[in-house]
Design an enzyme around this catalytic site. Structure first.
Site, PDB file in Angstrom:
ATOM      1  N   ASP A  94      -5.103 -12.596   3.858  1.00  0.00           N
ATOM      2  CA  ASP A  94      -6.331 -12.053   4.450  1.00  0.00           C
ATOM      3  C   ASP A  94      -7.587 -12.293   3.618  1.00  0.00           C
ATOM      4  OD1 ASP A  94      -5.327 -10.318   2.575  1.00  0.00           O
ATOM      5  OD2 ASP A  94      -5.119  -8.626   3.923  1.00  0.00           O
ATOM      6  N   HIS A 141       0.803  -1.226   0.000  1.00  0.00           N
ATOM      7  CA  HIS A 141       0.000   0.000   0.000  1.00  0.00           C
ATOM      8  C   HIS A 141       0.841   1.283   0.000  1.00  0.00           C
ATOM      9  CE1 HIS A 141      -3.683  -2.189   0.394  1.00  0.00           C
ATOM     10  NE2 HIS A 141      -3.409  -2.653   1.595  1.00  0.00           N
ATOM     11  N   ASP A 168      -3.447 -10.677  -2.268  1.00  0.00           N
ATOM     12  CA  ASP A 168      -3.971 -10.155  -1.006  1.00  0.00           C
ATOM     13  C   ASP A 168      -5.446  -9.789  -1.168  1.00  0.00           C
ATOM     14  OD1 ASP A 168      -4.354  -7.884   1.116  1.00  0.00           O
ATOM     15  OD2 ASP A 168      -2.352  -8.627   1.566  1.00  0.00           O
ATOM     16  N   HIS A 210      -6.753  -7.158  -0.196  1.00  0.00           N
ATOM     17  CA  HIS A 210      -6.811  -5.725  -0.463  1.00  0.00           C
ATOM     18  C   HIS A 210      -6.072  -5.403  -1.762  1.00  0.00           C
ATOM     19  CE1 HIS A 210      -7.275  -6.262   3.886  1.00  0.00           C
ATOM     20  NE2 HIS A 210      -8.027  -5.180   3.859  1.00  0.00           N
TER      21      HIS A 210
END
Length: 391
Positions: free
Chosen positions: A257, A132, A168, A170
Site C-alpha cells: 500500500d 496491527h 507496509d 502503515h
C-alpha cells in the site's frame, strides 16, 4: 530441502470481511493465479504446501486467552465486542472469523518452522502480515497477528535474535507492541508518518522498552515520498541496523500500500522499488541468517494492478527465479483479472529499476525524507554503536 516454500490453501480466501471491504480475498486469488500463469509452480525450487490446522494454543502464543475467547464468541453469536475491536468498520464480525484468522497464524508459523528446521531456505505466506492486531484486540483489518506468531515461533525453536522488517505503508504497531520489551526481537518499520495516516504511531523516538532500547526502529516518511527517496530511506537504515543486530532469522512484511495507486495511503512508491527492497531483504537473509527468511503479505488495496504483481514477484524472488522489471504479464491472467474485476490490468510487471541516491552521498537538510531518515538514525544508531552521520 527446497529453496522456497509457499504456504497456500483455497481456505485462505475465507478471510473475508464482506462486500465493499478493502481487505478483499480477490487480492490473494489474483496473486495465486498470476504465479501460476508465470509458471512458478512448475519451478523445482518452489514447493507449494497446504496449511496445517491451527489451534487456540498456537494463537495464544501472542494473544491473551480472553481475547481469543472473545473472537470465538463474536464468531458464534455475531455480536460485536467494540472494546476488543470486533464489529467495528475496520473489523466487522463475520461467520467463521476465528478459523479464518487462525489459519493465517498457522500458515506463518509453518513458514517459520520450515526455515528454522531447514525444510526450506525461505518461506512465503502472501495471506499473512496482519501486523496491527495486538495481544488483546483487533485493529486495522487484523484479527490475529500471524507476523508476531512467526517471530515467537522462531524464538521458541531456539533463535537468539529475530529481525522483523515491515515495509507496509502503515506502521507495524501490533508486532512492535508485542515485542516492545523483548531485546531478542528487532522491529524495523518503514511507513508513512503517523501524523497523517492510521494507526498514528511509529514515531522515530519510539525505540523500545527499557530492557530493549533501540530494538524498535521507526522510519516515518512524509506523504508523497516517491520510489527513489523511499529506497534511499530503506537503504540508509535497514542494512546497518540488521548487520549490527545480527539476527538468526528475518521475518518481513511486504504490504503493497505504499504504491501511488493505493487508496489507503499517500506514498508514491512504485512496483519496481518495492521489488528492489524485497531483494535487499532476501540478500540480507543470506548474508546474516544462512538464508532463513519468512516473507509475508500485508496491506495493499490496489487489487489488480499492484498487489498480485508485487506478491507474485516476491514468491519468484524467494524461489531464486526473480522476474525482471517490465516482464509482460501473461494474457491468460490479464483476461481473468479483467473478468473478475471489470478493470483493465497492466501489461507489464513494473517499468524499470529505480535510480536512487545512497545516503553515503550526503545528507540534504532541505529534503523532508532526509530529515525523517536522520531523525531515525539519531534516535537509534548511537544505542547500537553506530554513528548517525557517518555510518
Amino acid at each position: 530441502m527446497s529453496v522456497a516454500r509457499l504456504l497456500w490453501s483455497p481456505e485462505l480466501l475465507t478471510y473475508d470481511f464482506g462486500p465493499g471491504h478493502p481487505m478483499a480475498p480477490a487480492r490473494l486469488d489474483l496473486t495465486f493465479r498470476l504465479a501460476d500463469a508465470f509458471g512458478l509452480f512448475d519451478e523445482p525450487s518452489l514447493e507449494v504446501v497446504r496449511i496445517p490446522p491451527s489451534t487456540d494454543d498456537l494463537v495464544r502464543t501472542v494473544h491473551d486467552g480472553d481475547y481469543v475467547a472473545a473472537v470465538r464468541r463474536a464468531d458464534r453469536t455475531g455480536e460485536p465486542d467494540l472494546v476488543r475491536g470486533l464489529g467495528t468498520e475496520d473489523n466487522p464480525v463475520f461467520a467463521g472469523m476465528h478459523e479464518a484468522a487462525s489459519r493465517l497464524v498457522s500458515a506463518s508459523v509453518a513458514a517459520a518452522e520450515a526455515t528454522w528446521t531447514g525444510a526450506a531456505e525461505h518461506a512465503v505466506n502472501i495471506a499473512g502480515g496482519m501486523h496491527h492486531a495486538r495481544r488483546a484486540g483487533a485493529s486495522g483489518f487484523c484479527l490475529y497477528n500471524d507476523a508476531a506468531a512467526a517471530v515467537q515461533r522462531l524464538l521458541d525453536l531456539g533463535a537468539r535474535r529475530v529481525a522483523y522488517v515491515d515495509l507496509d505503508a502503515h506502521h507495524g504497531d501490533g508486532v512492535e507492541s508485542i515485542f516492545w520489551d523483548d531485546p531478542r526481537v528487532l522491529t524495523v518499520s518503514v511507513h508513512q508518518d503517523g501524523r497523517s495516516l492510521f494507526p498514528g504511531t511509529g514515531n522515530p523516538a519510539d525505540t523500545g522498552g527499557t530492557a530493549a532500547d533501540c530494538t524498535a526502529v521507526n522510519v516515518a516518511l512524509p506523504p508523497r515520498t516517491d520510489s527513489a527517496r523511499w529506497l534511499r530511506a530503506v537503504d540508509a537504515v535497514l542494512p546497518l541496523v540488521l548487520r549490527e543486530f545480527r539476527p538468526d532469522a528475518i521475518v518481513s512484511q511486504h504490504g503493497t500500500d505504499a504504491h501511488g495507486n493505493d487508496p489507503m495511503a499517500d506514498l508514491n512508491v512504485g512496483i519496481d522499488a518495492q521489488l528492489t527492497a524485497a531483494s535487499w531483504v532476501h540478500d540480507l537473509a543470506h548474508e546474516l541468517c544462512e538464508g532463513r527468511w519468512v516473507a509475508l503479505g500485508g496491506g495493499g488495496y490496489a487489487v489488480v494492478d499492484v498487489v498480485p504483481l508485487v506478491w507474485t514477484a516476491l514468491v519468484a524472488q524467494a524461489a531464486h527465479v526473480p522476474l525482471a522489471p517490465a516482464t509482460p504479464l501473461p494474457e491468460v491472467w490479464r483476461t481473468a483479472a479483467e473478468e473478475m474485476s471489470g478493470l483493465t490490468p497492466a501489461r507489464a510487471l513494473g517499468k524499470a529499476p529505480v535510480v536512487w541516491r545512497p545516503w553515503s552521498e550526503g545528507y540534504d537538510p532541505s529534503d523532508a525524507v532526509d530529515r525523517a531518515v536522520l531523525a531515525t538514525r539519531r534516535h537509534v544508531f548511537p544505542g547500537l554503536g553506530l554513528d548517525p552521520f557517518l555510518d
